[in-house]
Scaffold this motif. Sequence first.
Motif, PDB file in Angstrom:
ATOM      1  N   ILE B  80       0.997  -7.925   1.915  1.00 43.03           N
ATOM      2  CA  ILE B  80       0.991  -7.040   3.080  1.00 43.03           C
ATOM      3  C   ILE B  80       2.161  -7.480   3.949  1.00 43.03           C
ATOM      4  O   ILE B  80       2.557  -8.637   3.915  1.00 43.03           O
ATOM      5  N   LEU B 136      -0.303 -12.267   4.943  1.00 38.56           N
ATOM      6  CA  LEU B 136      -0.755 -11.821   6.262  1.00 38.56           C
ATOM      7  C   LEU B 136      -0.323 -12.813   7.336  1.00 38.56           C
ATOM      8  O   LEU B 136       0.174 -12.440   8.404  1.00 38.56           O
ATOM      9  N   ILE B 265      -1.925   2.284   6.233  1.00 42.78           N
ATOM     10  CA  ILE B 265      -2.875   3.382   6.008  1.00 42.78           C
ATOM     11  C   ILE B 265      -2.258   4.455   5.117  1.00 42.78           C
ATOM     12  O   ILE B 265      -2.930   5.007   4.236  1.00 42.78           O
ATOM     13  N   VAL B 268      -2.610   3.343   1.632  1.00 39.92           N
ATOM     14  CA  VAL B 268      -4.006   3.458   1.156  1.00 39.92           C
ATOM     15  C   VAL B 268      -4.359   4.926   0.895  1.00 39.92           C
ATOM     16  O   VAL B 268      -4.954   5.258  -0.131  1.00 39.92           O
ATOM     17  N   PRO B 273      -4.488   0.805  -3.763  1.00 42.22           N
ATOM     18  CA  PRO B 273      -5.456  -0.061  -3.089  1.00 42.22           C
ATOM     19  C   PRO B 273      -4.772  -1.327  -2.587  1.00 42.22           C
ATOM     20  O   PRO B 273      -3.749  -1.740  -3.133  1.00 42.22           O
ATOM     21  N   LEU B 274      -5.340  -1.930  -1.528  1.00 42.06           N
ATOM     22  CA  LEU B 274      -4.709  -3.115  -0.940  1.00 42.06           C
ATOM     23  C   LEU B 274      -4.701  -4.298  -1.907  1.00 42.06           C
ATOM     24  O   LEU B 274      -3.990  -5.263  -1.704  1.00 42.06           O
ATOM     25  N   MET B 320     -11.023   7.785   4.639  1.00 43.44           N
ATOM     26  CA  MET B 320     -11.049   6.601   3.763  1.00 43.44           C
ATOM     27  C   MET B 320     -12.171   6.705   2.743  1.00 43.44           C
ATOM     28  O   MET B 320     -12.080   6.152   1.649  1.00 43.44           O
ATOM     29  N   GLY B 324     -10.831   5.314  -3.003  1.00 37.98           N
ATOM     30  CA  GLY B 324     -11.678   4.344  -3.690  1.00 37.98           C
ATOM     31  C   GLY B 324     -12.387   3.412  -2.734  1.00 37.98           C
ATOM     32  O   GLY B 324     -11.761   2.751  -1.924  1.00 37.98           O
ATOM     33  N   ARG B 325     -13.707   3.368  -2.818  1.00 33.41           N
ATOM     34  CA  ARG B 325     -14.430   2.361  -2.077  1.00 33.41           C
ATOM     35  C   ARG B 325     -14.572   1.143  -2.978  1.00 33.41           C
ATOM     36  O   ARG B 325     -14.412   1.232  -4.184  1.00 33.41           O
ATOM     37  N   GLY B 326     -14.889   0.009  -2.389  1.00 32.04           N
ATOM     38  CA  GLY B 326     -15.082  -1.200  -3.186  1.00 32.04           C
ATOM     39  C   GLY B 326     -16.252  -1.015  -4.138  1.00 32.04           C
ATOM     40  O   GLY B 326     -17.119  -0.168  -3.921  1.00 32.04           O
TER      41      GLY B 326
END
Lengths: 330, 331
Positions: B80, B136, B265, B268, B273-274, B320, B324-326
């Motif tokens: 990131i 980060l 964002i 995403v 995905p992150l 969001m 894709g959700r986790g």
Amino acid sequence: MTMASAPARSQNRSALKRAFERYPFLPALIILVVLMVLNGWFQPRSLSLSGVTGLIKTYLALMFLAVAQTYVIYAGDIDLSAGAIVSLVNVVIVAVMTALGGDGLSVMAALAVGIATGLACGLVNGLVVAALRLQAIVATFATSIFFTGLALYIQPVAGTPAPAAFWRTYGGRILEIPFVFYAVVAFAILLVVLVRTRLSLRLLAVGDGQQEAYQSGLPVTAIRMGGYALCGVFAALAAFCITGDTASGDPLVGGKMTLFSVAAVVLGGSALAGGYGTVVGSMIGALIIGFINSLVFFVGTPSEWQNLVQGLAILLALMAGVLVGRRARA
Amino acid sequence: MSDSAPATTSTPVSTRVAGFVKQPLIVALILIAALLLLGEALSPGFASGQQIMRLLIVAALLGIVAAGQNLVILGGREGIDLSVGGVVSLSAIIAGNLMAGENSGIPLAILGCIATGALFGLFNGIGVTLLRIPPLVMTLGMLGVLQGLLVVIRQGIPSGRASPGLANFVSQPFLFGIPGILWLWIAIGLVMAFLLGRTVFGHRIYAIGSNEQAAFMAGVPVKAVRIALFVLSGIFAAIAGICLLGYSGSSFANVGEQYMLPSIIAVVFGGTPLSGGKGGYTGTMAGALLLVILQSILVTINIDESGRQMVFGITLLVLMLFYGRGRSMRA
């Protein structure tokens, strides 16, 4: 490298390693002591009672917010809305205190409402990150926009003064001892209690390995939500301090604090990936940022250079903390 | 259902349609179309050609920053870059001072800005790879340094102006009635698609993003690739800074800060995905456009700043959910 010295050295090394394992904030503590000595060297008065009181008064809010962030980071999550929660609680308690007349009882009521607000914000974060399984960085950024909107709704512009009963207490003395010292002691007791609760340990277990934690029967989603709830409550406590310090309501007051809270946690020796860290380290990390800022001022840095020197010093401290912490654990 | 069932393939049409619709790029495009219709319904003229051109210009600024962000995120290992906002601001100020309103200063400004962006990217990359600081943390620290540097350079006074040529490049039609910045964005999109899909470097990015250990075993110079990603991120942010100067005319305090988290964002929303390792830039371009249209609609409707922010935050969360959700926990 002789045969005789090798075992002795490894024993020494393992003693050091054990010390670091037990107290991951040792490198941070060393940095803090060095900074305090330097502060005293350049400005002896900075270590006087009034000097230290002033520093704590200003940085107590960041200490609380760093602790708030720590509980989320324990579980490997992150909360980019922490600063927005501070802003929201700040304007909420000022509004409630003013509406109820500003006496002692209204302050108590306002603080209760403030805690409830922080808790609610934390639960919202927990809901979107843990229950809805959105990515923590982007989801808490989205909630931070929402919380900021709420704060702006309650108070569109900065400047509503807080009732005198509130900030006079925060900046005043009880039995000749500055109020902030009582706050620090209460803070410490609260943390000692929390360290002994199951939640701290469980958050660390989730951060260490979510899948393993789940397979060993831990309610991972509930635990992560608990971390965010705790973060919200501590962000509310941070907001109380900042309201006492600035004596007014400001819908954007906490925005800049979010990234500093993350930096303080890392400075304190906690791993961003989760599963490893201490709240004491984060408090030290917040103080390191405070002492860096004051040191840059005391050595006589020209005003336009202060931000750059502070930024460089914090970057170096972050890098040193990560490197030393890893070497100690390896 | 009876006559449309395909005989040649075993997957039913409904599943294939669902799979197609779930592709992030398609999701983003559908949402963009829906938002444009909504905007037109709320305020006639929202989706006119001229308006859409303006939206595209604003989206291009965000999209160029997001190109670098996308690369860093694709490279994985919590990749990131929080320092992009600082680089955008710094680049805008440097460009403004180097060109000082003169077209003749443009080449020097471009050179100076790209070198600056690359240098800060190099610092980030070295910190992340050789010193193994989490991205980060490293880029957050670098953001603090950049913000301090901005204060030093500005000395409290706004300085530097865009040259007429740069301003025209960003806002006036350049070729076939389309402004130069959009051609630039299209070119960046093509280069990114080629880079990620057709070059060894691109394959290496996906390799280190999906399994760094395996990539290392297969002989990928993991550290060099990751450093290059951060350098590219700095360069893209610097380019965006120059364009932003052309868009706003002069550089003022921290203009770039607004790009830090939105660039993430956009990535995403574009389907990267992150966690890295999959996705691409075409989706990110759509993601940037989606974000800009959403903000523009909120400006159009007549509500307070507070209401606007609340709606924006909630809408981001809802959007969001489309992506894709986790994975849920399995025993």
